[in-house]
Design an enzyme around this catalytic site. Sequence first.
Site, PDB file in Angstrom:
ATOM      1  N   SER A 145     -12.697 -13.049  23.857  1.00  0.00           N
ATOM      2  CA  SER A 145     -13.175 -11.672  24.017  1.00  0.00           C
ATOM      3  C   SER A 145     -13.854 -11.580  25.385  1.00  0.00           C
ATOM      4  CB  SER A 145     -14.205 -11.384  22.922  1.00  0.00           C
ATOM      5  OG  SER A 145     -14.926 -10.193  23.199  1.00  0.00           O
ATOM      6  N   TYR A 158     -21.228 -13.904  17.203  1.00  0.00           N
ATOM      7  CA  TYR A 158     -19.864 -13.556  17.642  1.00  0.00           C
ATOM      8  C   TYR A 158     -19.710 -13.881  19.131  1.00  0.00           C
ATOM      9  CZ  TYR A 158     -15.648 -10.872  18.685  1.00  0.00           C
ATOM     10  OH  TYR A 158     -14.381 -10.499  19.111  1.00  0.00           O
TER      11      TYR A 158
HETATM   12  O1  NJP Z   1      -8.822  -7.637  14.409  1.00  0.00           O
HETATM   13  P1  NJP Z   1      -8.288  -7.191  12.968  1.00  0.00           P
HETATM   14  P2  NJP Z   1      -8.134  -7.570  15.855  1.00  0.00           P
HETATM   15  N1  NJP Z   1      -8.358 -16.299   7.118  1.00  0.00           N
HETATM   16  O2  NJP Z   1      -9.518  -7.058  12.143  1.00  0.00           O
HETATM   17  C1  NJP Z   1      -7.433 -12.240  10.048  1.00  0.00           C
HETATM   18  C2  NJP Z   1     -10.463 -10.471  18.995  1.00  0.00           C
HETATM   19  N2  NJP Z   1     -11.011  -9.271  19.646  1.00  0.00           N
HETATM   20  O3  NJP Z   1      -6.687  -7.610  15.792  1.00  0.00           O
HETATM   21  O4  NJP Z   1      -6.905 -12.478   6.317  1.00  0.00           O
HETATM   22  C3  NJP Z   1      -7.228 -15.887   7.710  1.00  0.00           C
HETATM   23  O5  NJP Z   1      -7.349  -6.042  13.073  1.00  0.00           O
HETATM   24  C4  NJP Z   1      -7.139 -10.915   9.335  1.00  0.00           C
HETATM   25  O6  NJP Z   1      -6.226 -11.126   8.264  1.00  0.00           O
HETATM   26  P3  NJP Z   1      -6.568 -11.066   6.675  1.00  0.00           P
HETATM   27  C5  NJP Z   1     -11.061 -10.721  17.625  1.00  0.00           C
HETATM   28  O7  NJP Z   1     -12.285 -11.409  17.698  1.00  0.00           O
HETATM   29  C6  NJP Z   1     -10.820  -8.029  19.124  1.00  0.00           C
HETATM   30  O8  NJP Z   1      -8.788  -6.505  16.603  1.00  0.00           O
HETATM   31  O9  NJP Z   1      -5.288 -10.614   6.081  1.00  0.00           O
HETATM   32  N3  NJP Z   1      -7.138 -14.825   8.494  1.00  0.00           N
HETATM   33  C7  NJP Z   1      -6.440 -10.126  10.421  1.00  0.00           C
HETATM   34  O10 NJP Z   1      -5.070 -10.435  10.457  1.00  0.00           O
HETATM   35  C8  NJP Z   1      -9.973 -11.541  16.983  1.00  0.00           C
HETATM   36  O11 NJP Z   1     -10.106 -12.902  17.297  1.00  0.00           O
HETATM   37  C9  NJP Z   1     -11.389  -6.916  19.754  1.00  0.00           C
HETATM   38  O12 NJP Z   1      -7.721 -10.126   6.501  1.00  0.00           O
HETATM   39  C10 NJP Z   1      -8.258 -14.105   8.681  1.00  0.00           C
HETATM   40  C11 NJP Z   1      -7.098 -10.651  11.690  1.00  0.00           C
HETATM   41  O13 NJP Z   1      -7.797 -11.876  11.371  1.00  0.00           O
HETATM   42  C12 NJP Z   1      -8.690 -11.013  17.610  1.00  0.00           C
HETATM   43  O14 NJP Z   1      -9.090 -10.287  18.778  1.00  0.00           O
HETATM   44  C13 NJP Z   1     -12.142  -7.106  20.893  1.00  0.00           C
HETATM   45  C14 NJP Z   1      -9.475 -14.455   8.098  1.00  0.00           C
HETATM   46  C15 NJP Z   1      -8.119  -9.664  12.221  1.00  0.00           C
HETATM   47  O15 NJP Z   1      -7.461  -8.465  12.515  1.00  0.00           O
HETATM   48  C16 NJP Z   1      -7.908 -10.076  16.719  1.00  0.00           C
HETATM   49  O16 NJP Z   1      -8.719  -8.954  16.418  1.00  0.00           O
HETATM   50  C17 NJP Z   1     -12.323  -8.383  21.389  1.00  0.00           C
HETATM   51  C18 NJP Z   1      -9.497 -15.592   7.288  1.00  0.00           C
HETATM   52  N4  NJP Z   1     -10.618 -16.001   6.644  1.00  0.00           N
HETATM   53  C19 NJP Z   1     -11.747  -9.473  20.760  1.00  0.00           C
HETATM   54  N5  NJP Z   1     -10.415 -13.532   8.469  1.00  0.00           N
HETATM   55  C20 NJP Z   1     -11.250  -5.524  19.245  1.00  0.00           C
HETATM   56  N6  NJP Z   1     -10.375  -5.258  18.297  1.00  0.00           N
HETATM   57  O17 NJP Z   1     -11.951  -4.621  19.741  1.00  0.00           O
HETATM   58  C21 NJP Z   1      -9.790 -12.637   9.231  1.00  0.00           C
HETATM   59  O18 NJP Z   1     -13.075  -8.544  22.467  1.00  0.00           O
HETATM   60  N7  NJP Z   1      -8.489 -12.966   9.376  1.00  0.00           N
END
Ligand code: NJP
Length: 269
Positions: A145, A158
């Site tokens: 990020s 975070y």
């Molecule tokens: O997030 P979101 P983004 N085990 O919430 C999965 C970084 N980032 O695409 O398990 C396995 O739409 C969850 O899947 P599910 C951010 O830190 C973002 O925006 O089915 N998987 C979902 O597929 C992250 O590293 C922004 O709930 C787990 C995914 O993670 C990356 O970009 C800004 C899990 C999250 O999808 C993707 O974020 C920034 C688990 N225990 C950095 N927990 C931003 N969006 O503004 C969660 O600077 N997941």
Amino acid sequence: MSLPKPGPDRTAVVTGASSGIGTEIARDLAGRGHQVTLVARSADKLAQLADEITSAGGRADVLSADLSDRSARAGLLDRISELGLVPDILINNAGLSTMGPVCRADPEAELNMIEVDVVAVADLCTRFLPGMVERGRGAILNVASTAAFQPLPGQAAYGGSKAFVLSYTQSLAGELRGTGVSATTLCPGPVDTGFGERAGFTKEEAEAALPAIMWLSAKEVAKVGVDALDHGRLVAVPGVVNKVGAAFAQVTPRSLLLPFLTRGHPGLR
Ligand code: NJP
């Protein structure tokens, strides 16, 4: 260095593929001819994406897993080999954030976030890299990020987690020189995926704290990440404004930056 070529027994593993940036990275890689292995907890959403990719002529497999669970992580490589596939590309994208001051945080929620954002990244890299190095080909993209470049009061753990991912991945890139394997860090600014809302921001709060010119779509961010991986870049920050912000954050004295960041954070009001 470019991305390993696609092949019938080769796959790109994308964690967090059920939503946002991960879904778009999987679509992008599939569009470039790579088979993808989709990992997250939401098996139904992964199956939907796999159907979409398969209907478009690609191949996608679904491996549902909770990445906060050490034994689920430990089983991933075997599950991939059972599909007859070798993981040439690993995208550590799954992630989440908590919000609010540490003095009011739920310890379980903080540790769960660190398990997914930090421990799972190091765990999967440690498990997948030996095979990649042995084969002399591979590419790892770890999603951090712009928060990695600065402290983040209101999301302290975070920010610290993403600083770990950036430092760790740069060190990996140094270690991997000459092996045929690359390591790239993707550092997005704000992306409208529902990530902020899941962390506890309202959309209005997020948009007020982070000006509109910083926001990019998940598709744009995914393309920047996969292009950077394809060119073997060390770090990719999508968007000019975010690049300038990241550069500014790195050189500004913390004594000036901290009051500014603390005042503006919705989690500290
Ligand atoms: O997030 P979101 P983004 N085990 O919430 C999965 C970084 N980032 O695409 O398990 C396995 O739409 C969850 O899947 P599910 C951010 O830190 C973002 O925006 O089915 N998987 C979902 O597929 C992250 O590293 C922004 O709930 C787990 C995914 O993670 C990356 O970009 C800004 C899990 C999250 O999808 C993707 O974020 C920034 C688990 N225990 C950095 N927990 C931003 N969006 O503004 C969660 O600077 N997941």
